[in-house]
Write an enzyme that holds these catalytic residues in place. Structure first.
Site, PDB file in Angstrom:
ATOM      1  N   ASP A  93      -1.154  -3.147  -5.411  1.00  0.00           N
ATOM      2  CA  ASP A  93      -1.991  -3.850  -6.382  1.00  0.00           C
ATOM      3  C   ASP A  93      -2.114  -3.021  -7.641  1.00  0.00           C
ATOM      4  O   ASP A  93      -2.230  -1.797  -7.573  1.00  0.00           O
ATOM      5  CB  ASP A  93      -3.391  -4.095  -5.811  1.00  0.00           C
ATOM      6  CG  ASP A  93      -3.360  -5.042  -4.621  1.00  0.00           C
ATOM      7  OD1 ASP A  93      -3.127  -6.233  -4.833  1.00  0.00           O
ATOM      8  OD2 ASP A  93      -3.563  -4.567  -3.488  1.00  0.00           O
ATOM      9  N   ASP A 121       2.914 -15.749   5.507  1.00  0.00           N
ATOM     10  CA  ASP A 121       3.027 -14.308   5.747  1.00  0.00           C
ATOM     11  C   ASP A 121       4.119 -14.000   6.766  1.00  0.00           C
ATOM     12  O   ASP A 121       4.828 -12.995   6.641  1.00  0.00           O
ATOM     13  CB  ASP A 121       1.691 -13.756   6.242  1.00  0.00           C
ATOM     14  CG  ASP A 121       0.706 -13.524   5.101  1.00  0.00           C
ATOM     15  OD1 ASP A 121       1.133 -13.520   3.938  1.00  0.00           O
ATOM     16  OD2 ASP A 121      -0.494 -13.339   5.385  1.00  0.00           O
ATOM     17  N   GLU A 154      -2.686   7.710   9.233  1.00  0.00           N
ATOM     18  CA  GLU A 154      -2.539   7.560   7.793  1.00  0.00           C
ATOM     19  C   GLU A 154      -3.524   8.482   7.077  1.00  0.00           C
ATOM     20  O   GLU A 154      -4.717   8.509   7.399  1.00  0.00           O
ATOM     21  CB  GLU A 154      -2.797   6.117   7.364  1.00  0.00           C
ATOM     22  CG  GLU A 154      -2.674   5.906   5.850  1.00  0.00           C
ATOM     23  CD  GLU A 154      -3.133   4.548   5.410  1.00  0.00           C
ATOM     24  OE1 GLU A 154      -2.337   3.595   5.538  1.00  0.00           O
ATOM     25  OE2 GLU A 154      -4.291   4.418   4.944  1.00  0.00           O
TER      26      GLU A 154
END
Length: 306
Positions: A119, A170, A27
């Protein structure tokens, strides 16, 4: 052999005994300045020869790096042999705006998206309020992506639970993402291996079979790690803090410790049957490169012209 690899001798011997070469993905973060862009491409070029299964480029809070993410992913596709994936969030954007981004990726030849709710700016880990005209969550976002094109869609999982959720909740969310079209998942970074294994036992017991990559974060600054972990509810074990204690002015030793911890985590997880790891590089390739070498991941030999 570099000093870092020499210092990792015991872990390297463990890596040499692995049954097979692990699969890795990396990443990266989009650059904010010309200097950061140069550093990013140095990182990409450094890690490209390790032949990762894919590389991903993150998306800033509230879509703040949308254009930079798009440019970086397309450039990776056009200028390297890597398979790029673009992170995409749905915060502070309408469905129409998000769909436009998705269509743009499809038109550019990108076939893998990492779908994350995200977010809002300045509210990492805080209460999320979706826009009335937007996608409400990563499940809806995944369905929207798949409606536009037959993308591979990766989603996030949270071994310690997303803030405010239980593990069971979750897992139910992960099932919903899969039903919406998610094809693989990547875990948030962690350092409690036993906790991760318990989490994965629950995931598999729930009938979830898609590939899930453990997220590995090699960080040489414990202070910086605490800053990242706190808002998203990741517990850092005492033993990890003890390893970095008193080393604020010794960056080289911190690097050795960070690489050792990450390599040992991968070796342990491989013994437990895991063979696919996601590395959060922070655009700093040297630690990740050394860890991959320890795990037996090598550059392909270059052919010498006759």
């Amino acid at each position: 052999m570099s000093p870092l690899e020499t210092a990792l001798g015991p872990i390297a011997r463990a890596g040499a005994g692995l049954a097979k070469r692990p699969s890795v993905s990396f990443e990266f973060s989009p650059p904010k300045t010309p200097e950061a862009e140069e550093s990013l491409w140095e990182a990409i070029r450094r890690l490209e020869p390790l032949n990762p299964s894919f590389v991903s480029v993150t998306y800033g809070a509230g879509g703040s790096t949308r254009d930079r993410t798009h440019r970086t992913v397309v450039r990776i596709l056009n200028e390297t042999g890597l398979k790029p994936a673009a992170h995409l969030t749905c915060v502070e954007a309408s469905r129409e705006e998000v769909d436009e981004v998705v269509q743009g990726y499809w038109d550019a030849g990108i076939r893998h998206i990492v779908a994350i709710r995200g977010d809002p700016p300045g509210k990492i880990g805080g209460v999320y309020v979706p826009r009335a005209d937007g996608y409400a969550n990563a499940t809806e976002l995944t369905a929207g992506i798949k409606a536009i094109g037959d993308f591979e869609v990766s989603v996030s999982v949270y071994p310690q639970g997303y803030p405010g959720n239980t593990i069971e909740r979750d897992i139910d969310v992960l099932k919903a993402k899969i039903d919406a079209g998610a094809t693989r998942a990547i875990s948030q970074f962690f350092y409690d291996i036993d906790g991760y294994l318990r989490f994965m036992d629950k995931v598999r017991a729930a009938g979830i079979t898609i590939p899930i990559s453990p997220g590995i974060m090699p960080v040489s600054s414990f202070k910086g790690l605490k800053k990242m972990a706190g808002p998203v509810g990741i517990t850092l074990p005492d033993w990890l803090g003890n390893l970095f204690e008193g080393l604020d002015d010794d960056p080289e030793t911190r690097k050795l410790i960070s690489a050792s911890v990450a390599a040992e985590m991968c070796a342990r997880l491989t013994e437990e049957g895991y063979s696919d790891f996601q590395f959060y590089t922070l655009n700093r390739p040297d630690l990740v490169y050394a860890i991959c070498r320890v795990l037996g991941i090598r550059e392909e030999p270059k052919e010498i012209a006759a």
